[in-house]
Structures are given as C-alpha cells and as structure tokens.
Design an enzyme around this catalytic site. Structure first.
Site, PDB file in Angstrom:
ATOM      1  N   HIS A  91     -28.710  26.053  54.461  1.00 53.82           N
ATOM      2  CA  HIS A  91     -27.450  26.810  54.512  1.00 53.82           C
ATOM      3  C   HIS A  91     -26.271  25.857  54.625  1.00 53.82           C
ATOM      4  O   HIS A  91     -26.401  24.702  55.045  1.00 53.82           O
ATOM      5  CB  HIS A  91     -27.441  27.800  55.687  1.00 53.82           C
ATOM      6  CG  HIS A  91     -27.245  27.152  57.033  1.00 53.82           C
ATOM      7  ND1 HIS A  91     -26.001  26.816  57.518  1.00 53.82           N
ATOM      8  CD2 HIS A  91     -28.137  26.774  57.992  1.00 53.82           C
ATOM      9  CE1 HIS A  91     -26.128  26.265  58.726  1.00 53.82           C
ATOM     10  NE2 HIS A  91     -27.406  26.224  59.031  1.00 53.82           N
ATOM     11  N   CYS A  92     -25.111  26.335  54.232  1.00 53.00           N
ATOM     12  CA  CYS A  92     -23.845  25.635  54.472  1.00 53.00           C
ATOM     13  C   CYS A  92     -22.947  26.605  55.237  1.00 53.00           C
ATOM     14  O   CYS A  92     -23.438  27.427  56.015  1.00 53.00           O
ATOM     15  CB  CYS A  92     -23.226  25.132  53.178  1.00 53.00           C
ATOM     16  SG  CYS A  92     -22.895  26.395  51.925  1.00 53.00           S
ATOM     17  N   TRP A  93     -21.636  26.545  55.027  1.00 50.01           N
ATOM     18  CA  TRP A  93     -20.737  27.425  55.792  1.00 50.01           C
ATOM     19  C   TRP A  93     -20.753  28.864  55.268  1.00 50.01           C
ATOM     20  O   TRP A  93     -20.989  29.810  56.017  1.00 50.01           O
ATOM     21  CB  TRP A  93     -19.326  26.850  55.763  1.00 50.01           C
ATOM     22  CG  TRP A  93     -18.249  27.795  56.246  1.00 50.01           C
ATOM     23  CD1 TRP A  93     -17.113  28.132  55.586  1.00 50.01           C
ATOM     24  CD2 TRP A  93     -18.210  28.526  57.479  1.00 50.01           C
ATOM     25  NE1 TRP A  93     -16.364  29.035  56.320  1.00 50.01           N
ATOM     26  CE2 TRP A  93     -17.017  29.293  57.491  1.00 50.01           C
ATOM     27  CE3 TRP A  93     -19.069  28.624  58.572  1.00 50.01           C
ATOM     28  CZ2 TRP A  93     -16.663  30.129  58.536  1.00 50.01           C
ATOM     29  CZ3 TRP A  93     -18.716  29.466  59.636  1.00 50.01           C
ATOM     30  CH2 TRP A  93     -17.519  30.195  59.608  1.00 50.01           C
TER      31      TRP A  93
END
Length: 336
Positions: A91-93
């Site tokens: 995941h990222c933001w």
C-alpha cells in the site's frame, strides 16, 4: 496484481508481509503495526516529486520519479525476496502510483501482489468507523496508585481481553508518567496500535480498559473510542491510601530526584505554591512517602471531580488490596 478492500487486506496482513511504500517520514508518523517500510522515495525526493507534479504536471513528475527509483529496482526485488513469501501486500497513501509501481515491478518478477484499494487512507478511515460500532467495553476505574494496570494484567493472565492503553502510549498517565517509559509513539501510531489490539479480540466478549483521559501524555485516544469509554460500565476499585502511597513510592521513588522535582514543578499551579514547595523539600530530603502524600492530594481531588461526572456509569465499588488483587481479578472476569 489484485486490488483488495481494507477488510480483506486486514485478514491477510498477519499471514503475509505488508510493504508500505510511503516515505520514511510518512511511515514514522503512523503505520500499520508489522508493516515494512519500503519507500520508493526518501523524504526529500518525495517533496521534489510533489513539487514537480504541482508545477509541471503528472508526466514530468513520473519521469523524474523513474530517474530516482531506476537505480533501486534491483534492491526492491532483493528486499522482497528476503521476506520469504511469494505473496505480498502493498500500500501507499491513497492506492496510487507508488504502490502500483512497486506492485508492477514485483509482479513482473513473479510475486503474487495484493494492493490495498485506497491505500493507508482507507486504513485510517476503517479505524474511525470500527469504533463507531457498539462494543462490549468494561472500565476499571480508581484513584492514582490503585493498581489498575496490575489488575488488568492479572485478568489477562486468566483469559480476559484487556487493552493496556498506558502501555501502548508508553506513559503512565500523570505528570510523572513520562519518566517511566520509552519515547511515546505519535498519536496516529498509538491509535493504530489500539486498533491492532482490538482486531485480535472476539467482539462478542467483554473488552476491559482502564479509565483514562483523552490525552495520555502527548498521545491522543481515538475520539469515538473515548466516547464509548465514557458511556461504558465502570468498576470502581478502592485501595487504602497507605497502600497506594506504598505502590507509588515503589514505582516512582527510585527515579532521579531532578526528574521528580521537575514533574512537581509542572503541576505547581494545581498543587498550590505552598504544597509544591513542601513536596519538593521532601523529595530533596529523600522523604518520598511524604512527598507522594501531598501530590496524591491533588490527584485524588481531580479524580473525584471526574468520577462524579461519570457516577451513573459506576455499577460496582470494589475494595481491593495487595492481598486480594488476584481474587478481584477472578471475580471481574466472571461479571456479566
């Protein structure tokens, strides 16, 4: 590459490695417990790419980003290999380019990649919504030195579901509490750690917590959880003052005098000038019990005012001492 919702992501996160592709600064502010930081960009690079995106557009930002991460592609693969799992969660933001880029690379290499839809932001939204649901909370209340944490720990040994908020906050909840623990987590990380604890529980069974203020040291509780705690049934533990003084002196009396004196100065306005000077004098003379007695007077008064506001939630008052702590723990576990 599979894009999955937060519920499925959380079901898998304890079984497979989680890669957080955000910058180190974002990760340090708050991350999923157990997640491994594998940032595409460091803090400075992230700022540069963000500026290019805003001022020159998406395409130039992508080209600039590729130039930065190109030399690191092999490193990303080797780090992923070292985790010992072909299935990885990423995941990222917000579920955007950072997670998608790393997912593309690792999937090309042969990994089974699952990307979190909505990224870390969806995790934080899930956290807030989780505590909007009814939960079977039970609260242990009592004045300073009433051994509430020890009681909860004894209950946990006997199978109760407990959340040690002060333990997660690395703070004992008073002006003196910061000296007993390591550095506090950010409020965001503290909240993530609380959610992680709740996710390990059966929500059909009671969950026990200690009565706390909204802010423990510098760490803020989750607002909906705090509201639930205010409305939940309380079990008021009553320990004789002499024993509470003994507990406090044993727990805090060995701290350096300068730290104890500074903490006393920190509550000088609440203690009053005369009491503050008396308490500091006792500390300087090594008379810890006398100092604790003066300071306890303030905390007992403040606690009494707070408890009066929650008087309707008190379902039982329970006398306790060092001798019957185990018995009280056993009796509370069986409370309906």
């Amino acid at each position: 590459m599979h894009v999955i919702e937060i519920d499925q992501f959380l079901k898998n996160k304890n079984e497979f490695p989680v890669l957080d592709t955000r910058s180190p600064g974002e990760y340090e502010s708050g991350h999923m417990p157990g997640a491994i930081n594998l940032p595409l960009f460091n803090n400075d690079q992230r700022a540069i790419i963000g500026t290019i995106y805003k001022e020159e557009g998406r395409e130039k930002a992508i080209k600039a980003g590729l130039k930065l991460i190109g030399p690191k592609l092999v490193d990303f693969i080797e780090i992923a290999e070292s985790l010992g799992s072909k299935k990885l969660l990423i995941h990222c933001w917000r579920g955007g380019m950072r997670s998608s880029s790393l997912a593309w690379l690792l999937e090309l290499y042969g990994f089974d990649i699952h990307v979190l839809k909505g990224g870390y932001k969806s995790y934080r939204n899930y956290l807030l919504s989780f505590f909007d649901q009814p939960l079977k909370l039970k609260i242990v209340a009592g004045t300073t030195g009433s051994m509430k944490t020890r009681l909860l720990q004894e209950m946990e040994k006997n199978g109760a579901q407990i959340v040690d908020l002060e333990g997660l906050a690395h703070h004992q909840g008073s002006a003196f509490g910061s000296h007993m623990e390591e550095m506090q987590p950010t409020s965001e990380q503290f909240q993530n750690d609380i959610l992680e604890k709740f996710l390990s529980f059966s929500l059909e069974q009671p969950i026990w917590l200690e009565d706390e203020s909204f802010i423990i040291g510098k760490a803020h509780l989750i607002a909906p959880l705090y509201q639930l705690m205010q409305e939940s049934p309380r079990f008021h533990i009553v320990v004789p003052k002499e024993q509470r003084l003994e507990v406090l002196v044993k727990g805090y009396g060995s701290l350096p005098k300068d730290k104890l004196i500074q903490s006393t100065h920190d509550i000088a306005k609440k203690l009053g000038k005369e009491n503050c000077e008396l308490a500091i004098g006792h500390i300087e003379n090594g008379e810890m019990s006398q100092a604790a007695s003066i300071i306890l007077g303030y905390y007992d008064k403040a606690y009494g005012k707070g408890l009066n506001k929650k008087s309707k939630t008190i379902v039982r008052e329970i006398p306790m001492s060092l001798k019957n702590l185990s018995e009280v723990a056993a009796s509370l576990i069986n409370v309906e």
